[in-house]
Design a protein around this motif. Structure first.
Motif, short mmCIF file in Angstrom:
data_model
loop_
_atom_site.label_atom_id
_atom_site.label_comp_id
_atom_site.label_asym_id
_atom_site.label_seq_id
_atom_site.Cartn_x
_atom_site.Cartn_y
_atom_site.Cartn_z
N LEU A 199 0.82 -1.21 0.00
CA LEU A 199 0.00 0.00 0.00
C LEU A 199 0.86 1.27 0.00
N ASP A 200 2.04 1.17 0.58
CA ASP A 200 2.90 2.36 0.61
C ASP A 200 3.31 2.81 -0.80
N ALA A 201 3.32 1.89 -1.75
CA ALA A 201 3.63 2.26 -3.14
C ALA A 201 2.56 3.20 -3.69
N LEU A 202 1.31 3.00 -3.27
CA LEU A 202 0.22 3.90 -3.69
C LEU A 202 0.42 5.29 -3.10
N ALA A 203 0.96 5.33 -1.89
CA ALA A 203 1.22 6.63 -1.25
C ALA A 203 2.35 7.37 -1.95
N GLN A 204 3.27 6.64 -2.56
CA GLN A 204 4.39 7.27 -3.26
C GLN A 204 4.01 7.73 -4.66
N ALA A 205 2.91 7.22 -5.20
CA ALA A 205 2.52 7.52 -6.58
C ALA A 205 2.02 8.95 -6.71
N SER A 206 2.29 9.53 -7.86
CA SER A 206 1.76 10.85 -8.19
C SER A 206 0.52 10.63 -9.05
N LEU A 207 -0.64 10.94 -8.51
CA LEU A 207 -1.89 10.66 -9.21
C LEU A 207 -2.50 11.95 -9.73
N SER A 208 -2.81 11.96 -11.03
CA SER A 208 -3.42 13.12 -11.68
C SER A 208 -4.68 12.68 -12.40
N TYR A 209 -5.66 13.57 -12.43
CA TYR A 209 -6.95 13.27 -13.06
C TYR A 209 -7.38 14.45 -13.92
N ASP A 210 -8.16 14.15 -14.97
CA ASP A 210 -8.61 15.20 -15.89
C ASP A 210 -9.93 15.82 -15.42
N ASP A 211 -10.53 16.64 -16.28
CA ASP A 211 -11.74 17.37 -15.91
C ASP A 211 -12.97 16.50 -15.80
N GLU A 212 -12.87 15.21 -16.15
CA GLU A 212 -13.99 14.28 -15.99
C GLU A 212 -13.75 13.28 -14.86
#
Length: 179
Positions: free
Chosen positions: A80-93
């Protein structure tokens, strides 16, 4: 009688023709009332657009949090710590994107060992997950960039433009099996 050379001239206009026409004062008064109503209606557009944007943000942020929660549930509990290290970006939808030109939302995920109820003792079979979602165009984005740990994430719940959601994740093999 009339002579044949000249057309007949009416003696006076009948009341029927006068009643169907508007005077200049009536037309100006009607235009004034209509323009006043248009000004009032157009004055509501900014408030309506702001409400629309807030509703869109709320819907998109819900989809984003659901996506992050699905990723956490699909991951192995030890990873789960790998998810905390991830840079997550999302678009306008509210869809995940790697294209920085299309990103409108950014997400940070934090984990900590959950506490045993009525105790301060942490347990290794459950984790608290905190998801922070920020609209990059909102005033709260500056605060979002300064969040580096779960404690700071908890205190940023009241910042405008940030959504902070908390979840409890349990390691499935740590649950007792029914006998």
């Amino acid at each position: 009688m009339h002579s044949m050379d000249s057309p007949p001239v009416p003696k006076r206009l009948s009341g029927r023709f006068r009643a169907s026409a508007f005077s200049l004062i009536e037309v100006v008064l009607a235009l004034g009332i209509i323009s006043f109503a248009y000004v009032a209606i157009f004055g509501l557009f900014p408030a309506g657009m702001q409400t629309y944007r807030a509703a869109m943000d709320t819907g998109n942020e819900g989809r984003i949090v659901q996506d992050v929660l699905s990723r956490a549930q699909a991951a192995h509990f030890r990873n789960l710590d790998a998810l905390a290290q991830a840079s997550l970006s999302y678009d306008d939808e509210g869809n995940a994107t790697a294209d920085t030109a299309r990103q409108l939302y950014m997400v940070r995920v934090f984990f900590e060992d959950a506490r045993v109820p009525n105790s301060d003792t942490p347990t290794t079979s459950a984790k608290t997950m905190l998801v922070v979602v920020a609209n990059v165009a909102s005033p709260g984005f500056a605060e979002f960039k300064s969040i580096t740990d779960i404690g700071k994430a908890r205190t940023s719940k009241s910042v405008a433009g940030l959504r902070v959601r908390s979840f409890l994740l349990t390691k499935m093999d740590a649950l007792p099996t029914p006998s």
